[in-house]
Design a protein around this motif. Structure first.
Motif, PDB file in Angstrom:
ATOM      1  N   VAL A 221       0.825  -1.139  -0.008  1.00 33.89           N
ATOM      2  CA  VAL A 221       0.099  -0.049   0.095  1.00 33.89           C
ATOM      3  C   VAL A 221       0.993   1.234   0.005  1.00 33.89           C
ATOM      4  CG1 VAL A 221      -1.568   1.340   1.267  1.00 33.89           C
ATOM      5  CG2 VAL A 221      -1.869  -1.306   0.944  1.00 33.89           C
ATOM      6  N   LYS A 222       1.759   1.319   0.848  1.00 34.07           N
ATOM      7  CA  LYS A 222       2.794   2.398   0.939  1.00 34.07           C
ATOM      8  C   LYS A 222       3.367   2.673  -0.787  1.00 34.07           C
ATOM      9  CE  LYS A 222       4.953   5.777   3.028  1.00 34.07           C
ATOM     10  NZ  LYS A 222       5.995   5.394   4.462  1.00 34.07           N
ATOM     11  N   GLU A 223       3.876   1.681  -1.445  1.00 38.67           N
ATOM     12  CA  GLU A 223       4.237   1.648  -2.639  1.00 38.67           C
ATOM     13  C   GLU A 223       3.325   2.530  -3.689  1.00 38.67           C
ATOM     14  OE1 GLU A 223       6.418  -0.995  -6.161  1.00 38.67           O
ATOM     15  OE2 GLU A 223       5.586  -1.975  -4.246  1.00 38.67           O
ATOM     16  N   ALA A 224       2.085   2.206  -3.382  1.00 39.26           N
ATOM     17  CA  ALA A 224       1.017   2.982  -4.264  1.00 39.26           C
ATOM     18  C   ALA A 224       0.962   4.336  -3.734  1.00 39.26           C
ATOM     19  CB  ALA A 224      -0.404   2.079  -4.078  1.00 39.26           C
ATOM     20  N   TRP A 225       0.864   4.577  -2.513  1.00 36.42           N
ATOM     21  CA  TRP A 225       0.666   5.904  -1.926  1.00 36.42           C
ATOM     22  C   TRP A 225       1.956   6.679  -2.554  1.00 36.42           C
ATOM     23  CZ3 TRP A 225       3.797   8.845   1.628  1.00 36.42           C
ATOM     24  CH2 TRP A 225       3.260   9.964   1.947  1.00 36.42           C
ATOM     25  N   ASN A 226       3.106   6.130  -2.667  1.00 36.48           N
ATOM     26  CA  ASN A 226       4.300   6.915  -2.956  1.00 36.48           C
ATOM     27  C   ASN A 226       4.250   7.084  -4.476  1.00 36.48           C
ATOM     28  OD1 ASN A 226       5.970   7.259  -0.515  1.00 36.48           O
ATOM     29  ND2 ASN A 226       6.845   5.247  -0.637  1.00 36.48           N
ATOM     30  N   MET A 227       3.512   6.579  -5.267  1.00 36.96           N
ATOM     31  CA  MET A 227       3.346   6.780  -6.589  1.00 36.96           C
ATOM     32  C   MET A 227       2.501   7.578  -7.158  1.00 36.96           C
ATOM     33  SD  MET A 227       2.017   4.023  -9.250  1.00 36.96           S
ATOM     34  CE  MET A 227       2.963   2.464  -8.594  1.00 36.96           C
ATOM     35  N   GLY A 228       1.668   8.203  -5.938  1.00 37.00           N
ATOM     36  CA  GLY A 228       0.728   9.167  -6.059  1.00 37.00           C
ATOM     37  C   GLY A 228      -0.806   8.542  -6.400  1.00 37.00           C
ATOM     38  N   ALA A 229      -1.032   7.462  -6.140  1.00 36.09           N
ATOM     39  CA  ALA A 229      -2.176   7.091  -6.444  1.00 36.09           C
ATOM     40  C   ALA A 229      -3.437   7.484  -5.405  1.00 36.09           C
ATOM     41  CB  ALA A 229      -2.187   5.501  -6.223  1.00 36.09           C
ATOM     42  N   VAL A 230      -4.574   7.679  -5.755  1.00 37.30           N
ATOM     43  CA  VAL A 230      -5.492   8.227  -5.237  1.00 37.30           C
ATOM     44  C   VAL A 230      -6.337   6.999  -4.464  1.00 37.30           C
ATOM     45  CG1 VAL A 230      -5.837  10.266  -6.601  1.00 37.30           C
ATOM     46  CG2 VAL A 230      -7.360   8.250  -6.982  1.00 37.30           C
ATOM     47  N   ALA A 231      -6.116   5.785  -5.067  1.00 40.20           N
ATOM     48  CA  ALA A 231      -6.958   4.757  -4.543  1.00 40.20           C
ATOM     49  C   ALA A 231      -6.260   3.294  -4.833  1.00 40.20           C
ATOM     50  CB  ALA A 231      -8.334   4.801  -5.266  1.00 40.20           C
ATOM     51  N   VAL A 232      -6.698   2.349  -4.066  1.00 41.49           N
ATOM     52  CA  VAL A 232      -6.079   0.962  -4.445  1.00 41.49           C
ATOM     53  C   VAL A 232      -7.045  -0.119  -4.513  1.00 41.49           C
ATOM     54  CG1 VAL A 232      -4.057   1.109  -2.952  1.00 41.49           C
ATOM     55  CG2 VAL A 232      -6.001   0.437  -1.883  1.00 41.49           C
ATOM     56  N   GLY A 233      -7.151  -1.072  -5.394  1.00 46.87           N
ATOM     57  CA  GLY A 233      -7.927  -1.894  -5.710  1.00 46.87           C
ATOM     58  C   GLY A 233      -7.507  -3.450  -5.127  1.00 46.87           C
ATOM     59  N   ALA A 234      -8.145  -4.203  -4.947  1.00 50.56           N
ATOM     60  CA  ALA A 234      -7.927  -5.781  -4.702  1.00 50.56           C
ATOM     61  C   ALA A 234      -8.920  -6.563  -5.165  1.00 50.56           C
ATOM     62  CB  ALA A 234      -7.524  -5.754  -3.272  1.00 50.56           C
ATOM     63  N   THR A 235      -8.588  -7.757  -5.161  1.00 49.49           N
ATOM     64  CA  THR A 235      -9.598  -8.839  -5.387  1.00 49.49           C
ATOM     65  C   THR A 235      -9.672  -9.787  -4.381  1.00 49.49           C
ATOM     66  OG1 THR A 235      -9.390  -8.663  -8.073  1.00 49.49           O
ATOM     67  CG2 THR A 235     -10.362 -10.532  -7.252  1.00 49.49           C
ATOM     68  N   ILE A 236     -10.842 -10.183  -4.072  1.00 54.03           N
ATOM     69  CA  ILE A 236     -10.921 -11.342  -3.187  1.00 54.03           C
ATOM     70  C   ILE A 236     -11.794 -12.339  -4.227  1.00 54.03           C
ATOM     71  CG2 ILE A 236     -11.855 -12.576  -1.207  1.00 54.03           C
ATOM     72  CD1 ILE A 236     -11.547  -9.754   0.123  1.00 54.03           C
ATOM     73  N   TYR A 237     -11.180 -13.821  -3.972  1.00 53.43           N
ATOM     74  CA  TYR A 237     -11.882 -14.843  -4.726  1.00 53.43           C
ATOM     75  C   TYR A 237     -12.679 -15.436  -3.673  1.00 53.43           C
ATOM     76  CZ  TYR A 237      -9.534 -14.764  -9.223  1.00 53.43           C
ATOM     77  OH  TYR A 237      -9.033 -14.379 -10.494  1.00 53.43           O
ATOM     78  N   PHE A 238     -14.112 -14.853  -3.492  1.00 53.06           N
ATOM     79  CA  PHE A 238     -14.972 -15.761  -2.425  1.00 53.06           C
ATOM     80  C   PHE A 238     -15.487 -16.912  -2.898  1.00 53.06           C
ATOM     81  CE2 PHE A 238     -15.597 -10.880  -1.850  1.00 53.06           C
ATOM     82  CZ  PHE A 238     -15.004 -10.903  -0.208  1.00 53.06           C
ATOM     83  N   GLY A 239     -15.476 -17.817  -1.926  1.00 52.51           N
ATOM     84  CA  GLY A 239     -15.728 -19.269  -2.155  1.00 52.51           C
ATOM     85  C   GLY A 239     -14.439 -19.898  -2.687  1.00 52.51           C
ATOM     86  N   SER A 240     -13.288 -19.429  -2.976  1.00 52.17           N
ATOM     87  CA  SER A 240     -12.336 -20.371  -3.328  1.00 52.17           C
ATOM     88  C   SER A 240     -11.637 -20.859  -1.961  1.00 52.17           C
ATOM     89  CB  SER A 240     -11.340 -19.260  -3.798  1.00 52.17           C
ATOM     90  OG  SER A 240     -10.543 -18.475  -3.167  1.00 52.17           O
ATOM     91  N   GLU A 241     -10.621 -21.744  -2.254  1.00 51.45           N
ATOM     92  CA  GLU A 241     -10.148 -22.344  -0.843  1.00 51.45           C
ATOM     93  C   GLU A 241      -9.230 -21.222  -0.168  1.00 51.45           C
ATOM     94  OE1 GLU A 241      -7.020 -26.129  -0.022  1.00 51.45           O
ATOM     95  OE2 GLU A 241      -8.116 -25.970  -1.945  1.00 51.45           O
ATOM     96  N   GLU A 242      -8.733 -20.273  -0.666  1.00 51.36           N
ATOM     97  CA  GLU A 242      -7.961 -19.239  -0.225  1.00 51.36           C
ATOM     98  C   GLU A 242      -8.432 -18.188   0.148  1.00 51.36           C
ATOM     99  OE1 GLU A 242      -4.762 -19.682   0.335  1.00 51.36           O
ATOM    100  OE2 GLU A 242      -4.380 -21.801  -0.780  1.00 51.36           O
ATOM    101  N   SER A 243      -9.801 -18.199   0.198  1.00 57.23           N
ATOM    102  CA  SER A 243     -10.639 -16.654   0.483  1.00 57.23           C
ATOM    103  C   SER A 243     -10.415 -16.187   1.677  1.00 57.23           C
ATOM    104  CB  SER A 243     -11.898 -17.106  -0.016  1.00 57.23           C
ATOM    105  OG  SER A 243     -12.539 -17.970   0.850  1.00 57.23           O
ATOM    106  N   ARG A 244     -10.357 -17.164   2.679  1.00 53.03           N
ATOM    107  CA  ARG A 244     -10.458 -16.603   4.044  1.00 53.03           C
ATOM    108  C   ARG A 244      -8.956 -15.902   4.088  1.00 53.03           C
ATOM    109  NH1 ARG A 244     -13.656 -21.127   7.240  1.00 53.03           N
ATOM    110  NH2 ARG A 244     -15.776 -20.501   6.670  1.00 53.03           N
ATOM    111  N   ARG A 245      -7.952 -16.461   3.849  1.00 49.15           N
ATOM    112  CA  ARG A 245      -6.441 -15.712   3.662  1.00 49.15           C
ATOM    113  C   ARG A 245      -6.578 -14.315   2.968  1.00 49.15           C
ATOM    114  NH1 ARG A 245      -3.925 -17.131  -0.259  1.00 49.15           N
ATOM    115  NH2 ARG A 245      -3.492 -15.004  -0.945  1.00 49.15           N
TER     116      ARG A 245
END
Length: 352
Positions: free
Chosen positions: A155-179
């Motif tokens: 997140v800090k790298e995105a902030w240093n870049m001058g980004a106004v927002a960050v995005g992320a994906t969660i694959y709900f229902g997948s084996e790794e979703s809770r992590r």
């Protein structure tokens, strides 16, 4: 664009989408996009002043500036779908600068892409169009392929870049979703501390979500619940696929449901199913942007208009369309983005 042109693009389906009256959740109960949505909705929240400022920056850029709606160009498919497969239709987009140019010349509110793409041209463009840095990805070079989003930067790298927002994906229902839920929740907490807006791709991934030749990955009830989980970890905006069907919980035989979810809170109409997604985002307090989907060629313009009309009339916040725009010559990509935006600018296309 006049309503007539939109009607022409919709063809025989125009009345189905433009004249429909929603009889499920009344529009008066929704928090709808507006020029003062930050003042009306977000000032009440615990988001700090820099986050509110960056939210306003997002809303005040591009052709939709001052409307409360968003048109975002997302290009992270070089990782998610492999670069060769994504950019073969138009190799110009191997060069990150052309991605940013498409967003700028296409009148978008923002461009969403990877650390590498945005970082490579940040000094030239970060002050010219809002940056949304995608934090995690599902890379497809590991064999066998798995449904697993992993962090590609901080997140800090995105902030240093001058980004106004960050995005992320969660694959709900997948084996790794809770992590993924834990990782993204922590990332969003830090992003808010630094004053960045948070956008969550609330996608579903599990082979068990397909049954009897029906794919419930875009089922209204499942995607609605994914949205509800997304806003729980404080996404400011959720990205979701347009519903393609309903009854995932019932037909797959898991989770919990109530028959009123399908009779009173939704119906078989696309606008009602999309409204159910919005309802799960705290009645629209957290805006819904629907994804544009893959490029299918000749039908792309109509498909994009259908998605925009459904999203707007349901009470959504806008569209995030990538492949339909960048997998064609830039002039045509700009025209497609502008056509999407014209749906939101058209005052005759109202909330159902």
């Amino acid at each position: 664009m006049s309503t007539k042109k939109i009607v022409d693009l919709l063809g025989d389906e125009a009345s189905h989408y433009l004249d429909y009256t929603c009889k499920t959740i009344d529009k008066s109960l929704l928090h709808l996009p507006s020029p003062d949505v930050v003042d009306k909705v977000w000032v009440q929240s615990d988001r700090n002043t820099p986050t509110l400022n960056n939210f306003q920056i997002l809303l005040n850029h591009g052709r939709l500036a001052g409307t409360g709606y968003l048109s975002i160009l997302p290009v992270d498919q070089g990782i998610e779908h492999t670069a060769g497969a994504s950019f073969a239709p138009n190799p110009l987009y191997f060069d990150p600068e052309n991605i940013i140019r498409l967003a700028v010349e296409g009148g978008c509110n923002a461009v969403a892409s990877t650390f590498g793409v945005l970082g490579s041209v940040a000094r030239k463009y970060a002050h010219k169009i809002p940056f949304i840095v995608k934090l995690n990805h599902n890379e497809l070079l590991s064999y066998p392929n798995t449904y697993n989003q992993i962090m590609f930067g901080s997140v800090k790298e995105a902030w240093n870049m001058g980004a106004v927002a960050v995005g992320a994906t969660i694959y709900f229902g997948s084996e790794e979703s809770r992590r993924q839920i834990i990782e993204v929740a922590e990332a969003f907490e830090y992003a808010h501390e630094l004053g960045m807006v948070t956008i969550l791709w609330c996608y579903l991934r599990n082979e068990a979500f397909k049954k009897d030749d029906v794919d419930y990955h875009a089922s209204a009830d499942l995607t609605g619940q994914a949205n509800h989980l997304g806003v729980t970890i404080k996404a400011d905006i959720v990205k979701q696929k347009l519903p393609a069907n309903n009854g995932g919980f019932v037909n797959l035989g898991f989770g919990k449901s109530d028959k009123r979810m399908y009779t009173e809170l939704s119906s078989v109409h696309p606008i009602d199913m999309c409204r159910y997604q919005i309802v799960n985002g705290y009645m629209g307090r957290v805006g819904l942007i629907n994804s544009g989907g893959e490029s299918l060629g000749a039908s792309d313009m109509k498909d994009a208009v259908v998605t925009a009309v459904v999203n707007k009339r349901a009470g959504g916040m806008g569209l995030i369309s990538g492949r339909k725009a960048f997998q064609r010559p830039m002039k045509e990509g700009i025209e497609l983005l502008n056509t999407i935006q014209d749906v939101y600018l058209d005052k005759d296309i109202t909330i159902a």
